[in-house]
Design a protein around this motif. Structure first.
Motif, PDB file in Angstrom:
ATOM      1  N   ARG A  37       0.861  -1.187   0.000  1.00  0.00           N
ATOM      2  CA  ARG A  37       0.000   0.000   0.000  1.00  0.00           C
ATOM      3  C   ARG A  37       0.894   1.233   0.000  1.00  0.00           C
ATOM      4  NH1 ARG A  37      -1.342   2.630   4.415  1.00  0.00           N
ATOM      5  NH2 ARG A  37      -1.136   0.763   5.693  1.00  0.00           N
ATOM      6  N   VAL A  38       0.615   2.163  -0.897  1.00  0.00           N
ATOM      7  CA  VAL A  38       1.393   3.394  -0.997  1.00  0.00           C
ATOM      8  C   VAL A  38       1.106   4.249   0.233  1.00  0.00           C
ATOM      9  CG1 VAL A  38       1.808   5.495  -2.344  1.00  0.00           C
ATOM     10  CG2 VAL A  38       1.335   3.325  -3.515  1.00  0.00           C
ATOM     11  N   THR A  39       2.160   4.648   0.963  1.00  0.00           N
ATOM     12  CA  THR A  39       1.984   5.463   2.169  1.00  0.00           C
ATOM     13  C   THR A  39       2.496   6.889   2.005  1.00  0.00           C
ATOM     14  OG1 THR A  39       4.085   4.663   3.061  1.00  0.00           O
ATOM     15  CG2 THR A  39       2.080   3.472   3.710  1.00  0.00           C
ATOM     16  N   LYS A  40       3.410   7.102   1.046  1.00  0.00           N
ATOM     17  CA  LYS A  40       3.935   8.456   0.849  1.00  0.00           C
ATOM     18  C   LYS A  40       4.449   8.609  -0.569  1.00  0.00           C
ATOM     19  CE  LYS A  40       7.022  11.871   2.895  1.00  0.00           C
ATOM     20  NZ  LYS A  40       7.956  12.164   3.982  1.00  0.00           N
ATOM     21  N   MET A  41       4.081   9.721  -1.198  1.00  0.00           N
ATOM     22  CA  MET A  41       4.600  10.076  -2.522  1.00  0.00           C
ATOM     23  C   MET A  41       4.909  11.564  -2.496  1.00  0.00           C
ATOM     24  SD  MET A  41       2.530   7.811  -5.282  1.00  0.00           S
ATOM     25  CE  MET A  41       3.780   8.145  -6.505  1.00  0.00           C
ATOM     26  N   ASP A  42       6.165  11.889  -2.299  1.00  0.00           N
ATOM     27  CA  ASP A  42       6.586  13.276  -2.182  1.00  0.00           C
ATOM     28  C   ASP A  42       7.646  13.540  -3.240  1.00  0.00           C
ATOM     29  OD1 ASP A  42       6.910  15.847  -1.270  1.00  0.00           O
ATOM     30  OD2 ASP A  42       7.999  15.292   0.546  1.00  0.00           O
ATOM     31  N   GLU A  43       7.297  14.341  -4.241  1.00  0.00           N
ATOM     32  CA  GLU A  43       8.232  14.684  -5.301  1.00  0.00           C
ATOM     33  C   GLU A  43       9.352  15.571  -4.763  1.00  0.00           C
ATOM     34  OE1 GLU A  43       8.242  13.593  -8.447  1.00  0.00           O
ATOM     35  OE2 GLU A  43       6.415  12.435  -8.195  1.00  0.00           O
ATOM     36  N   ALA A  44      10.478  15.556  -5.434  1.00  0.00           N
ATOM     37  CA  ALA A  44      11.609  16.394  -5.038  1.00  0.00           C
ATOM     38  C   ALA A  44      11.244  17.876  -5.189  1.00  0.00           C
ATOM     39  CB  ALA A  44      12.814  16.073  -5.904  1.00  0.00           C
ATOM     40  N   THR A  51      10.563  11.174  -2.114  1.00  0.00           N
ATOM     41  CA  THR A  51      10.333  10.079  -1.172  1.00  0.00           C
ATOM     42  C   THR A  51       9.101   9.317  -1.615  1.00  0.00           C
ATOM     43  OG1 THR A  51      11.201  11.433   0.622  1.00  0.00           O
ATOM     44  CG2 THR A  51       9.972   9.465   1.243  1.00  0.00           C
ATOM     45  N   TYR A  52       9.283   8.037  -1.907  1.00  0.00           N
ATOM     46  CA  TYR A  52       8.180   7.153  -2.261  1.00  0.00           C
ATOM     47  C   TYR A  52       8.240   5.972  -1.305  1.00  0.00           C
ATOM     48  CZ  TYR A  52       8.472   9.730  -6.691  1.00  0.00           C
ATOM     49  OH  TYR A  52       8.526  10.711  -7.641  1.00  0.00           O
ATOM     50  N   ASN A  53       7.211   5.821  -0.457  1.00  0.00           N
ATOM     51  CA  ASN A  53       7.192   4.741   0.539  1.00  0.00           C
ATOM     52  C   ASN A  53       5.949   3.884   0.384  1.00  0.00           C
ATOM     53  OD1 ASN A  53       9.500   5.875   1.622  1.00  0.00           O
ATOM     54  ND2 ASN A  53       8.475   6.816   3.332  1.00  0.00           N
ATOM     55  N   VAL A  54       6.103   2.606   0.749  1.00  0.00           N
ATOM     56  CA  VAL A  54       4.974   1.681   0.790  1.00  0.00           C
ATOM     57  C   VAL A  54       5.032   0.867   2.067  1.00  0.00           C
ATOM     58  CG1 VAL A  54       4.653   1.420  -1.701  1.00  0.00           C
ATOM     59  CG2 VAL A  54       6.232  -0.093  -0.503  1.00  0.00           C
ATOM     60  N   ALA A  55       3.880   0.284   2.410  1.00  0.00           N
ATOM     61  CA  ALA A  55       3.789  -0.653   3.532  1.00  0.00           C
ATOM     62  C   ALA A  55       3.448  -2.031   2.958  1.00  0.00           C
ATOM     63  CB  ALA A  55       2.711  -0.219   4.515  1.00  0.00           C
ATOM     64  N   PHE A  56       4.076  -3.054   3.483  1.00  0.00           N
ATOM     65  CA  PHE A  56       3.747  -4.428   3.126  1.00  0.00           C
ATOM     66  C   PHE A  56       2.356  -4.734   3.663  1.00  0.00           C
ATOM     67  CE2 PHE A  56       3.425  -8.808   4.545  1.00  0.00           C
ATOM     68  CZ  PHE A  56       3.716  -9.516   3.400  1.00  0.00           C
ATOM     69  N   THR A  78      10.035   3.719  -7.860  1.00  0.00           N
ATOM     70  CA  THR A  78      10.672   2.742  -6.991  1.00  0.00           C
ATOM     71  C   THR A  78      10.397   3.193  -5.563  1.00  0.00           C
ATOM     72  OG1 THR A  78      12.393   2.243  -8.588  1.00  0.00           O
ATOM     73  CG2 THR A  78      12.840   1.668  -6.303  1.00  0.00           C
ATOM     74  N   PHE A  79       9.714   2.340  -4.804  1.00  0.00           N
ATOM     75  CA  PHE A  79       9.289   2.652  -3.452  1.00  0.00           C
ATOM     76  C   PHE A  79      10.217   2.027  -2.422  1.00  0.00           C
ATOM     77  CE2 PHE A  79       5.405   2.932  -5.940  1.00  0.00           C
ATOM     78  CZ  PHE A  79       4.798   4.068  -5.437  1.00  0.00           C
ATOM     79  N   ASN A  80      10.423   2.727  -1.316  1.00  0.00           N
ATOM     80  CA  ASN A  80      11.088   2.160  -0.146  1.00  0.00           C
ATOM     81  C   ASN A  80      10.026   1.449   0.678  1.00  0.00           C
ATOM     82  OD1 ASN A  80      13.666   3.396  -0.642  1.00  0.00           O
ATOM     83  ND2 ASN A  80      12.726   5.318  -0.041  1.00  0.00           N
ATOM     84  N   VAL A  81      10.309   0.233   1.098  1.00  0.00           N
ATOM     85  CA  VAL A  81       9.377  -0.497   1.952  1.00  0.00           C
ATOM     86  C   VAL A  81       9.732  -0.133   3.386  1.00  0.00           C
ATOM     87  CG1 VAL A  81       8.442  -2.750   2.583  1.00  0.00           C
ATOM     88  CG2 VAL A  81       9.255  -2.353   0.249  1.00  0.00           C
ATOM     89  N   THR A  82       8.870   0.656   4.036  1.00  0.00           N
ATOM     90  CA  THR A  82       9.196   1.211   5.351  1.00  0.00           C
ATOM     91  C   THR A  82       8.294   0.721   6.473  1.00  0.00           C
ATOM     92  OG1 THR A  82       7.824   3.150   4.955  1.00  0.00           O
ATOM     93  CG2 THR A  82      10.164   3.314   4.346  1.00  0.00           C
ATOM     94  N   ALA A  83       7.255  -0.050   6.148  1.00  0.00           N
ATOM     95  CA  ALA A  83       6.318  -0.475   7.190  1.00  0.00           C
ATOM     96  C   ALA A  83       5.694  -1.820   6.859  1.00  0.00           C
ATOM     97  CB  ALA A  83       5.216   0.566   7.359  1.00  0.00           C
ATOM     98  N   ILE A  84       5.180  -2.446   7.896  1.00  0.00           N
ATOM     99  CA  ILE A  84       4.350  -3.634   7.746  1.00  0.00           C
ATOM    100  C   ILE A  84       2.986  -3.218   8.271  1.00  0.00           C
ATOM    101  CG2 ILE A  84       3.982  -6.028   8.429  1.00  0.00           C
ATOM    102  CD1 ILE A  84       7.071  -6.219   8.632  1.00  0.00           C
ATOM    103  N   ALA A  85       1.993  -3.292   7.402  1.00  0.00           N
ATOM    104  CA  ALA A  85       0.679  -2.713   7.684  1.00  0.00           C
ATOM    105  C   ALA A  85      -0.096  -3.458   8.763  1.00  0.00           C
ATOM    106  CB  ALA A  85      -0.143  -2.673   6.408  1.00  0.00           C
ATOM    107  N   ASN A  86      -0.999  -2.724   9.363  1.00  0.00           N
ATOM    108  CA  ASN A  86      -1.955  -3.255  10.326  1.00  0.00           C
ATOM    109  C   ASN A  86      -2.726  -4.412   9.684  1.00  0.00           C
ATOM    110  OD1 ASN A  86      -3.519  -3.339  12.677  1.00  0.00           O
ATOM    111  ND2 ASN A  86      -5.038  -1.976  11.777  1.00  0.00           N
TER     112      ASN A  86
END
Length: 121
Positions: A37-44, A51-56, A78-86
């Motif tokens: 799940r996409v959690t953050k999409m912040d363009e430069a 910053t592009y982040n997702v949660a598993f 290309t997303f960084n995987v930064t969390a494991i979702a609820n």
């Protein structure tokens, strides 16, 4: 002249359809049996890097290997995987490998699985 107008119309229609695949926060996508799940999409901007982040979210694999980064199905981001979702689900999994990019593990992680081993990379 009619042919040129028609070709321009077709070109504009194709551009519109290609932009319909863009992802936004809270969209989900699946890659290699894992859903994110996409959690953050912040363009430069202003010297701040993008910053592009997702949660598993879930996996259908028996051995779950969560990568540090993952590309969306259209290879736009290309997303960084930064969390494991609820309530993330891994019903078939017996082992999980997590990257060191995970900074948050939410409640009921790996729900429904028979995890016997977990490790980090």
């Amino acid at each position: 002249m009619k042919k040129i107008k028609f070709l321009l119309f077709v070109l504009l229609a194709l551009l519109y359809v290609s932009n319909a695949n863009a992802l936004i926060v809270n969209d989900t996508f699946t890659r290699d049996g894992n859903t994110y799940r996409v959690t953050k999409m912040d363009e430069a901007h202003d010297g701040i890097p993008q910053t592009y982040n997702v949660a598993f979210v879930s996996s259908t694999n028996t051995t779950v290997n969560i990568p540090a980064t993952v590309a969306d199905p259209h290879n736009q981001y290309t997303f960084n995987v930064t969390a494991i979702a609820n309530n993330s689900t891994v019903p078939n999994a017996t082992s999980v490998t997590m990257p060191n990019t995970i900074v948050r593990i939410e409640a009921n992680a790996f729900k429904g699985g028979n995890i016997t081993s977990a490790s980090s990379t």
